[in-house]
Design a protein around this motif. Structure first.
Motif, short mmCIF file in Angstrom:
data_model
loop_
_atom_site.label_atom_id
_atom_site.label_comp_id
_atom_site.label_asym_id
_atom_site.label_seq_id
_atom_site.Cartn_x
_atom_site.Cartn_y
_atom_site.Cartn_z
N LYS A 195 0.84 -1.20 0.00
CA LYS A 195 0.00 0.00 0.00
C LYS A 195 0.88 1.26 0.00
N ALA A 196 2.04 1.20 0.63
CA ALA A 196 2.96 2.34 0.61
C ALA A 196 3.44 2.62 -0.82
N SER A 197 3.73 1.57 -1.56
CA SER A 197 4.13 1.74 -2.97
C SER A 197 2.99 2.34 -3.78
N GLU A 198 1.78 1.87 -3.52
CA GLU A 198 0.61 2.43 -4.21
C GLU A 198 0.46 3.91 -3.87
N ALA A 199 0.70 4.27 -2.61
CA ALA A 199 0.60 5.67 -2.19
C ALA A 199 1.59 6.55 -2.94
N ALA A 200 2.81 6.04 -3.12
CA ALA A 200 3.81 6.82 -3.86
C ALA A 200 3.36 7.05 -5.30
N VAL A 247 -2.75 2.71 6.14
CA VAL A 247 -3.54 3.57 5.25
C VAL A 247 -3.87 4.92 5.88
N PRO A 248 -4.29 4.99 7.15
CA PRO A 248 -4.56 6.31 7.73
C PRO A 248 -3.31 7.22 7.75
N GLN A 249 -2.15 6.62 8.03
CA GLN A 249 -0.91 7.39 8.04
C GLN A 249 -0.51 7.82 6.62
N LEU A 250 -0.73 6.96 5.64
CA LEU A 250 -0.42 7.32 4.26
C LEU A 250 -1.25 8.52 3.83
N LYS A 251 -2.50 8.55 4.25
CA LYS A 251 -3.37 9.68 3.92
C LYS A 251 -2.91 10.95 4.63
N GLU A 252 -2.39 10.79 5.83
CA GLU A 252 -1.85 11.95 6.56
C GLU A 252 -0.57 12.46 5.87
N HIS A 253 0.26 11.55 5.42
CA HIS A 253 1.48 11.95 4.69
C HIS A 253 1.10 12.75 3.44
N ALA A 254 0.05 12.29 2.77
CA ALA A 254 -0.41 12.99 1.56
C ALA A 254 -0.79 14.43 1.89
N LYS A 255 -1.44 14.59 3.02
CA LYS A 255 -1.85 15.93 3.44
C LYS A 255 -0.63 16.80 3.72
N THR A 256 0.37 16.24 4.38
CA THR A 256 1.54 17.03 4.77
C THR A 256 2.39 17.45 3.58
N ILE A 257 2.32 16.70 2.46
CA ILE A 257 3.10 17.12 1.29
C ILE A 257 2.25 17.93 0.31
N GLY A 258 1.03 18.24 0.71
CA GLY A 258 0.22 19.16 -0.07
C GLY A 258 -0.55 18.56 -1.24
N LEU A 259 -0.91 17.30 -1.15
CA LEU A 259 -1.68 16.69 -2.22
C LEU A 259 -3.16 17.06 -2.11
N HIS A 299 7.94 9.61 -1.73
CA HIS A 299 9.03 8.64 -1.60
C HIS A 299 9.87 8.96 -0.34
N GLU A 300 10.28 10.21 -0.23
CA GLU A 300 11.08 10.63 0.93
C GLU A 300 10.29 10.52 2.22
N LYS A 301 9.03 10.92 2.18
CA LYS A 301 8.17 10.88 3.37
C LYS A 301 8.00 9.44 3.86
N LEU A 302 7.81 8.51 2.95
CA LEU A 302 7.61 7.11 3.33
C LEU A 302 8.86 6.52 3.97
N PHE A 303 10.02 6.77 3.37
CA PHE A 303 11.24 6.24 3.97
C PHE A 303 11.55 6.91 5.31
N ALA A 304 11.17 8.16 5.47
CA ALA A 304 11.42 8.86 6.73
C ALA A 304 10.44 8.44 7.83
N ASN A 305 9.37 7.78 7.46
CA ASN A 305 8.32 7.40 8.42
C ASN A 305 7.95 5.92 8.28
N GLN A 306 8.94 5.06 8.29
CA GLN A 306 8.69 3.64 8.06
C GLN A 306 7.80 2.97 9.11
N SER A 307 7.68 3.56 10.27
CA SER A 307 6.81 2.96 11.29
C SER A 307 5.38 3.49 11.18
N ALA A 308 5.11 4.30 10.17
CA ALA A 308 3.77 4.88 9.98
C ALA A 308 3.34 4.71 8.52
N LEU A 309 3.09 3.45 8.14
CA LEU A 309 2.73 3.17 6.75
C LEU A 309 1.35 2.55 6.59
#
Length: 120
Positions: free
Chosen positions: A57-62, A87-99, A75-85
């Motif tokens: 799912k992390a690959s799909e998110a990228a 689906v809810p965390q992936l959606k939060e990462h998307a928000k933080t990078i401005g998607l 890509h950078e966000k996922l590697f920097a947050n490997q303990s938070a992968l």
């Protein structure tokens, strides 16, 4: 991919966003890309290992982020947050990078990128 399309050297990296060893390699790849700017092209291939339950799912998110031209930021966000992968965390990462959140959520929830990850 990133780097010059006509670079004399192409590195093809098969990696897993949940893999701690893959994460450690990121710094080295970045150093090489910086040291030989314009001479190296990096092609990243998703290779989620079956025992890393959140890697697929992390690959799909990228790839979903890539639809909004933010693949490398995710890509950078996922590697920097490997303990938070999850689906809810992936959606939060998307928000933080401005998607665009609704586009990202729709893409991730649909599973449309699963076959693309599997064929990498």
């Amino acid at each position: 991919s990133k780097g010059e399309a006509n670079a004399p050297v192409t590195i093809v990296e098969f990696s897993d966003f949940q893999c701690p060893f893959c994460s450690r390699a990121e710094a080295t790849v970045k150093q090489v890309m910086d040291a030989y700017k314009g001479k190296i092209r990096l092609v990243f291939r998703d290779f989620p290992l079956p025992f890393h339950t959140e890697a697929q799912k992390a690959s799909e998110a990228a790839l979903c982020a890539g639809d909004q031209n933010k693949y490398w930021e995710m890509h950078e966000k996922l590697f920097a947050n490997q303990s938070a992968l999850g689906v809810p965390q992936l959606k939060e990462h998307a928000k933080t990078i401005g998607l665009d959140q609704s586009k990202f959520d729709k893409c991730l929830d649909s599973g449309d990128k699963a076959k693309l990850v599997e064929s990498s």
